[in-house]
Design an enzyme around this catalytic site. Structure first.
Site, PDB file in Angstrom:
ATOM      1  N   GLY A  68       0.827  -1.200   0.000  1.00 45.10           N
ATOM      2  CA  GLY A  68       0.000   0.000   0.000  1.00 45.10           C
ATOM      3  C   GLY A  68       0.857   1.243   0.000  1.00 45.10           C
ATOM      4  O   GLY A  68       2.051   1.193   0.323  1.00 45.10           O
ATOM      5  N   THR A  69       0.261   2.365  -0.372  1.00 47.18           N
ATOM      6  CA  THR A  69       0.970   3.641  -0.373  1.00 47.18           C
ATOM      7  C   THR A  69       0.131   4.693   0.323  1.00 47.18           C
ATOM      8  O   THR A  69      -1.094   4.574   0.422  1.00 47.18           O
ATOM      9  CB  THR A  69       1.272   4.110  -1.816  1.00 47.18           C
ATOM     10  OG1 THR A  69       0.042   4.277  -2.533  1.00 47.18           O
ATOM     11  CG2 THR A  69       2.146   3.097  -2.539  1.00 47.18           C
ATOM     12  N   VAL A  75       3.722   0.799   2.602  1.00 50.34           N
ATOM     13  CA  VAL A  75       3.795  -0.417   3.415  1.00 50.34           C
ATOM     14  C   VAL A  75       4.345  -1.530   2.528  1.00 50.34           C
ATOM     15  O   VAL A  75       3.849  -1.746   1.416  1.00 50.34           O
ATOM     16  CB  VAL A  75       2.411  -0.805   3.975  1.00 50.34           C
ATOM     17  CG1 VAL A  75       2.522  -2.112   4.775  1.00 50.34           C
ATOM     18  CG2 VAL A  75       1.863   0.300   4.857  1.00 50.34           C
ATOM     19  N   GLU A 145      -7.642  -4.928   3.088  1.00 54.23           N
ATOM     20  CA  GLU A 145      -8.473  -3.889   3.697  1.00 54.23           C
ATOM     21  C   GLU A 145      -9.954  -4.225   3.587  1.00 54.23           C
ATOM     22  O   GLU A 145     -10.403  -4.774   2.581  1.00 54.23           O
ATOM     23  CB  GLU A 145      -8.227  -2.545   3.003  1.00 54.23           C
ATOM     24  CG  GLU A 145      -6.823  -1.999   3.133  1.00 54.23           C
ATOM     25  CD  GLU A 145      -6.634  -0.721   2.327  1.00 54.23           C
ATOM     26  OE1 GLU A 145      -7.613  -0.277   1.683  1.00 54.23           O
ATOM     27  OE2 GLU A 145      -5.519  -0.182   2.342  1.00 54.23           O
ATOM     28  N   ASP A 184      -9.511   8.221  13.105  1.00 51.43           N
ATOM     29  CA  ASP A 184      -9.435   7.966  11.665  1.00 51.43           C
ATOM     30  C   ASP A 184     -10.095   6.640  11.288  1.00 51.43           C
ATOM     31  O   ASP A 184      -9.583   5.898  10.448  1.00 51.43           O
ATOM     32  CB  ASP A 184      -7.985   7.990  11.181  1.00 51.43           C
ATOM     33  CG  ASP A 184      -7.867   8.286   9.681  1.00 51.43           C
ATOM     34  OD1 ASP A 184      -8.858   8.788   9.101  1.00 51.43           O
ATOM     35  OD2 ASP A 184      -6.802   8.020   9.103  1.00 51.43           O
ATOM     36  N   LYS A 186     -12.315   4.183   9.402  1.00 57.14           N
ATOM     37  CA  LYS A 186     -12.884   4.074   8.050  1.00 57.14           C
ATOM     38  C   LYS A 186     -12.490   2.707   7.504  1.00 57.14           C
ATOM     39  O   LYS A 186     -11.558   2.070   8.010  1.00 57.14           O
ATOM     40  CB  LYS A 186     -12.378   5.191   7.141  1.00 57.14           C
ATOM     41  CG  LYS A 186     -10.860   5.252   7.004  1.00 57.14           C
ATOM     42  CD  LYS A 186     -10.442   6.423   6.125  1.00 57.14           C
ATOM     43  CE  LYS A 186      -8.923   6.519   6.022  1.00 57.14           C
ATOM     44  NZ  LYS A 186      -8.501   7.650   5.154  1.00 57.14           N
ATOM     45  N   ASN A 189      -8.825   1.678   6.895  1.00 54.67           N
ATOM     46  CA  ASN A 189      -7.944   1.475   8.044  1.00 54.67           C
ATOM     47  C   ASN A 189      -8.317   0.245   8.866  1.00 54.67           C
ATOM     48  O   ASN A 189      -7.927   0.131  10.028  1.00 54.67           O
ATOM     49  CB  ASN A 189      -7.945   2.715   8.937  1.00 54.67           C
ATOM     50  CG  ASN A 189      -7.174   3.859   8.317  1.00 54.67           C
ATOM     51  OD1 ASN A 189      -6.384   3.659   7.382  1.00 54.67           O
ATOM     52  ND2 ASN A 189      -7.375   5.063   8.819  1.00 54.67           N
ATOM     53  N   ASP A 202      -3.217   1.740  11.210  1.00 55.52           N
ATOM     54  CA  ASP A 202      -2.913   3.146  10.938  1.00 55.52           C
ATOM     55  C   ASP A 202      -3.313   4.043  12.112  1.00 55.52           C
ATOM     56  O   ASP A 202      -4.402   4.633  12.136  1.00 55.52           O
ATOM     57  CB  ASP A 202      -3.579   3.621   9.647  1.00 55.52           C
ATOM     58  CG  ASP A 202      -2.942   4.912   9.124  1.00 55.52           C
ATOM     59  OD1 ASP A 202      -2.262   5.589   9.924  1.00 55.52           O
ATOM     60  OD2 ASP A 202      -3.101   5.233   7.945  1.00 55.52           O
ATOM     61  N   THR A 219     -10.804  11.885   7.877  1.00 54.33           N
ATOM     62  CA  THR A 219     -11.318  11.819   6.510  1.00 54.33           C
ATOM     63  C   THR A 219     -12.656  12.558   6.460  1.00 54.33           C
ATOM     64  O   THR A 219     -13.510  12.313   7.318  1.00 54.33           O
ATOM     65  CB  THR A 219     -11.494  10.340   6.098  1.00 54.33           C
ATOM     66  OG1 THR A 219     -10.215   9.701   6.161  1.00 54.33           O
ATOM     67  CG2 THR A 219     -12.052  10.218   4.691  1.00 54.33           C
TER      68      THR A 219
END
Length: 368
Positions: A68-69, A75, A145, A184, A186, A189, A202, A219
């Site tokens: 992931g970015t 990651v 995710e 955070d 969502k 995460n 995260d 977010t």
């Protein structure tokens, strides 16, 4: 699928009761569970006060691929060359952290990941830094995710949404008991492990809270009204975000969204949303009691705390202790073909890491 951008207990510690949890959670069960949470909080505080030192040698690991970015780094999946054990390594670029004024959040995230231990949160195995980057090394969670699965399915069937929601409630209860506000929550995460259970990840916006805080972070679609209005806030913002998550899991889209963040904020502050026709009366009632602009009427921060969730009609029949101890059969288990299977993650281009010959931002990361 709607898209957006960012602004366990061991066997010896299983919580059991003589009463089967079928139609609610008793006061006695909650009292017993609170004793267990006190132990976890003590463990957290002891670790929080210790400064850990780690040794790490890149030569012992093989960099497999990017998982992931994000805004500050990426990651990466690592494999230990001798044990073949897999790890997820979060690589954060010092320069980007400093430019985005996220140094304090990064140092907080490190300490939090070192200290937390709960079935439904990730934790850190070790951390280190070099001239250009800081590194967090955590266990690899192969299911990917929640957002990926939600986008693929469109929405979750109610039993699956209920299964996931119960774990998020327990995770937030634990974090808040340790005086941590997450900020955070969502689907992006939340990871799913190989057995189908959740891991919240995260912790870049997580903070040890004393009283209230005023920082605007998170977010847009998941921000609570009190956070947007800069009133000062506490744990209430996490429960609002949970209400948004609950809505999105069952609908496939969040209750408040618009093409521009400011219009999204206006809808949130007004507290106006419309439930899909497929929501039953119990789910509608639960969401209505969470998405309350007035925090004095919001589930999670009222007199009964999390008991308002554990005894709500929508959760009738759920065995909370079985969920906590991961004994409940998950309604969905991600496809998993082996220890190094990464098919549940998006594909990203791998980029070389260029380390500076001199130590960058040494003073800013002195305490890392």
């Amino acid at each position: 699928m709607y898209s957006r951008k960012n602004v366990g207990p061991s066997k010896d510690n299983n919580i059991r009761s003589d009463a089967e949890v079928q139609d609610g959670y008793t006061v006695q069960q909650q009292e017993q569970y609170t004793k267990y949470l006190r132990k976890l909080k003590n463990d957290f505080e002891e670790t929080w006060c210790k400064k850990k030192k780690y040794t790490f040698d890149f030569k012992e690991f093989d960099r497999v691929k990017t998982l992931g970015t994000g805004a500050f780094g990426r990651v990466v999946l690592l494999k230990h060359l001798k044990s073949y054990k897999l790890y997820a390594m979060k690589v954060l670029e010092k320069e980007k952290i400093v430019k985005m004024k996220q140094v304090e959040h990064t140092l907080y995230e490190k300490r939090i990941l070192e200290a937390i231990r709960f079935p439904f949160t990730v934790y850190m195995e070790l951390s280190f830094k070099d001239n250009s980057y800081v590194y967090f090394i955590m266990p690899f969670v192969p299911g990917g995710e929640m957002f990926t699965h939600l986008r693929r399915l469109g929405k979750f069937e109610e039993p699956l949404a209920k299964f996931y929601a119960s774990q998020v409630i327990l995770a937030l209860e634990y974090l808040h008991f340790c005086n941590l506000v997450y900020r955070d929550l969502k689907p992006e995460n939340i990871l799913i492990d190989k057995n189908g259970f959740l891991k919240i990840t995260d912790f870049g916006f997580c903070k040890l809270l004393q009283g209230r805080t005023w920082t605007l972070c998170g977010t847009p679609e998941y921000l609570a009204p009190e956070l947007i209005l800069s009133k000062g806030y506490g744990f209430s913002v996490d429960w609002w975000s949970f209400g948004v998550l609950l809505f999105e899991m069952n609908a496939g889209y969040p209750p408040f969204y618009a093409n521009e963040p400011m219009k999204t904020y206006e809808k949130i502050v007004a507290g106006k949303y419309r439930c899909p026709s497929g929501f039953n009366s119990d789910l509608r009632d639960l969401i209505r009691n969470i998405l309350q602009v007035d925090i004095t009427h919001r589930y999670g921060v009222m007199k009964n705390g999390v008991m308002d969730y554990k005894n709500h009609r929508w959760f009738k029949g759920l065995e909370w202790e079985s969920i906590l101890n991961c004994r409940t059969q998950p309604p969905y288990v991600p496809k998993y073909r082996g220890p190094d299977d990464t098919t549940n993650f998006e594909r990203y281009e791998d980029e070389p890491m260029k380390t500076s010959p001199i130590c960058l931002y040494e003073s800013e990361f002195f305490d890392f």
